[in-house]
Design an enzyme around this catalytic site. Sequence first.
Site, PDB file in Angstrom:
ATOM      1  N   HIS A 130       9.783  -3.371   3.223  1.00 25.68           N
ATOM      2  CA  HIS A 130       9.335  -3.601   1.838  1.00 25.68           C
ATOM      3  C   HIS A 130      10.545  -3.845   0.926  1.00 25.68           C
ATOM      4  O   HIS A 130      10.498  -4.703   0.039  1.00 25.68           O
ATOM      5  CB  HIS A 130       8.574  -2.378   1.305  1.00 25.68           C
ATOM      6  CG  HIS A 130       7.274  -2.110   1.999  1.00 25.68           C
ATOM      7  ND1 HIS A 130       7.089  -1.035   2.844  1.00 25.68           N
ATOM      8  CD2 HIS A 130       6.088  -2.769   1.968  1.00 25.68           C
ATOM      9  CE1 HIS A 130       5.838  -1.040   3.294  1.00 25.68           C
ATOM     10  NE2 HIS A 130       5.217  -2.086   2.791  1.00 25.68           N
TER      11      HIS A 130
ATOM     12  N   LYS B 111       5.248 -10.112   9.142  1.00 25.60           N
ATOM     13  CA  LYS B 111       4.773  -9.126  10.132  1.00 25.60           C
ATOM     14  C   LYS B 111       3.252  -9.166  10.257  1.00 25.60           C
ATOM     15  O   LYS B 111       2.711  -9.111  11.347  1.00 25.60           O
ATOM     16  CB  LYS B 111       5.267  -7.744   9.715  1.00 25.60           C
ATOM     17  CG  LYS B 111       4.472  -6.598  10.245  1.00 25.60           C
ATOM     18  CD  LYS B 111       5.150  -5.952  11.384  1.00 25.60           C
ATOM     19  CE  LYS B 111       4.428  -4.779  11.972  1.00 25.60           C
ATOM     20  NZ  LYS B 111       3.101  -4.505  11.517  1.00 25.60           N
ATOM     21  N   ASP B 112       2.547  -9.242   9.108  1.00 26.75           N
ATOM     22  CA  ASP B 112       1.089  -9.390   9.118  1.00 26.75           C
ATOM     23  C   ASP B 112       0.800 -10.887   9.004  1.00 26.75           C
ATOM     24  O   ASP B 112       0.414 -11.377   7.939  1.00 26.75           O
ATOM     25  CB  ASP B 112       0.465  -8.633   7.941  1.00 26.75           C
ATOM     26  CG  ASP B 112       0.678  -7.138   8.079  1.00 26.75           C
ATOM     27  OD1 ASP B 112       0.009  -6.528   8.906  1.00 26.75           O
ATOM     28  OD2 ASP B 112       1.549  -6.598   7.371  1.00 26.75           O
TER      29      ASP B 112
ATOM     30  N   MET C 283       0.847  -1.198   0.000  1.00 27.81           N
ATOM     31  CA  MET C 283       0.000   0.000   0.000  1.00 27.81           C
ATOM     32  C   MET C 283       0.879   1.243   0.000  1.00 27.81           C
ATOM     33  O   MET C 283       0.442   2.329   0.392  1.00 27.81           O
ATOM     34  CB  MET C 283      -0.935  -0.010   1.214  1.00 27.81           C
ATOM     35  CG  MET C 283      -1.913  -1.190   1.167  1.00 27.81           C
ATOM     36  SD  MET C 283      -3.416  -0.924   2.110  1.00 27.81           S
ATOM     37  CE  MET C 283      -2.747  -0.660   3.744  1.00 27.81           C
TER      38      MET C 283
ATOM     39  N   SER D 194       7.129  -0.810  10.036  1.00 29.36           N
ATOM     40  CA  SER D 194       5.736  -0.716   9.598  1.00 29.36           C
ATOM     41  C   SER D 194       5.496   0.686   9.061  1.00 29.36           C
ATOM     42  O   SER D 194       6.039   1.659   9.595  1.00 29.36           O
ATOM     43  CB  SER D 194       4.818  -0.969  10.798  1.00 29.36           C
ATOM     44  OG  SER D 194       3.516  -0.502  10.524  1.00 29.36           O
ATOM     45  N   SER D 195       4.665   0.768   8.035  1.00 33.52           N
ATOM     46  CA  SER D 195       4.324   2.105   7.512  1.00 33.52           C
ATOM     47  C   SER D 195       3.662   2.936   8.594  1.00 33.52           C
ATOM     48  O   SER D 195       3.790   4.161   8.629  1.00 33.52           O
ATOM     49  CB  SER D 195       3.386   1.971   6.315  1.00 33.52           C
ATOM     50  OG  SER D 195       3.996   1.175   5.321  1.00 33.52           O
ATOM     51  N   ARG D 196       2.943   2.284   9.502  1.00 36.54           N
ATOM     52  CA  ARG D 196       2.221   3.030  10.542  1.00 36.54           C
ATOM     53  C   ARG D 196       3.146   3.527  11.651  1.00 36.54           C
ATOM     54  O   ARG D 196       2.700   4.304  12.498  1.00 36.54           O
ATOM     55  CB  ARG D 196       1.086   2.170  11.108  1.00 36.54           C
ATOM     56  CG  ARG D 196      -0.065   1.984  10.104  1.00 36.54           C
ATOM     57  CD  ARG D 196      -1.277   1.328  10.739  1.00 36.54           C
ATOM     58  NE  ARG D 196      -2.459   1.385   9.903  1.00 36.54           N
ATOM     59  CZ  ARG D 196      -2.858   0.412   9.065  1.00 36.54           C
ATOM     60  NH1 ARG D 196      -2.154  -0.699   8.968  1.00 36.54           N
ATOM     61  NH2 ARG D 196      -3.946   0.551   8.340  1.00 36.54           N
TER      62      ARG D 196
HETATM   63  O1  PAF Z   1      -0.086  -5.700   3.606  1.00 35.89           O
HETATM   64  C1  PAF Z   1      -0.478  -4.802   2.849  1.00 35.89           C
HETATM   65  O2  PAF Z   1       0.236  -3.826   2.586  1.00 35.89           O
HETATM   66  C2  PAF Z   1      -1.865  -4.898   2.245  1.00 35.89           C
HETATM   67  O3  PAF Z   1      -2.765  -5.482   3.126  1.00 35.89           O
HETATM   68  C3  PAF Z   1      -1.884  -5.612   0.883  1.00 35.89           C
HETATM   69  C4  PAF Z   1      -1.475  -7.069   1.019  1.00 35.89           C
HETATM   70  C5  PAF Z   1      -0.962  -4.899  -0.082  1.00 35.89           C
HETATM   71  C6  PAF Z   1      -3.309  -5.571   0.311  1.00 35.89           C
HETATM   72  O4  PAF Z   1      -3.763  -4.273   0.158  1.00 35.89           O
END
Ligand code: PAF
Length: 280
Positions: free
Chosen positions: A29, A149-150, A22, A188-190
């Site tokens: 990333h 992470k997720d 995103m 994390s982006s957040r």
């Molecule tokens: O993990 C993310 O950044 C988002 O949930 C994803 C997998 C790109 C879907 O929008």
Amino acid sequence: MRRIDDAGELADLHGCVLVPTMGALHQGHASLVRRAAVGDRPVVVTIFVNPTQFGPREDFSKYPRTLEADLRIAEAAGAAAVFVPPSDAIYPRGLDAARTEAAAWPLPPVATEPRLEDAARPGHFGGVCQVVARLFDLCRPCRACFGEKDFQQLRVIEQMVQHGGDRWGDLRIERCPTVRERDGLAMSSRNRYLTEDRRDTALGVYRALQMAMSAQRPSTAETLMRETLQDHGFEVDYAVVRDAASLRPVTGLEAPCRALIAARLPEVRLIDNMAMPIWR
Ligand code: PAF
């Protein structure tokens, strides 16, 4: 590196390695892209802040959008192309129809049974599956890289692909380890929402996971995590040890398990997880 806005330009990249994101890219990333670049297939990074995976009171509108910096990070890490679709390339029937479709998405069990992110963010995994399925349809990758992470998201996507039969051919989902700051905070982006003085508080999540690692039993690990998070001032959504495959409560001590945390500070909700040692 190519920047692609029009899905019609993806045809010569079919068979690529996909890194869906995103945006608001960071070194976590970049490590996904470097991992994706191992081999001879072109790496395509997608950047799309997907509205259907955000709840009505979540941070869709303030989610960081940093496209120019993202393009630089993706290129430096080895991406051949970055796909930045406009919303109508992903949702040609419009956003209202997309939200309805996401709400009815046929979810795999790991997206509904654990009562983790699925309980804390109702509707979230419908949106995630919907957008990831659409990106797979458009880009037809041979591999796709997702971060640990997720962790529940990763398991949901693994199950979605498993249950998808031939829809995406031999698509392989690759798990990529969480990248941490030097002090242990998961990237994390957040994390951009954290003020300087909250930065140390946020480390409570990593410390809680380390406490869990030192425990002799899952129940002790859960108590230690919860106490550590509360000592740091977090509101705890969950701090649990689960079976690493189903993400359901642990029944025996034989199978691999995972400690998973979601906890809130006033300005940010953080999630993190860690593989636990085998308890005997
Ligand atoms: O993990 C993310 O950044 C988002 O949930 C994803 C997998 C790109 C879907 O929008």
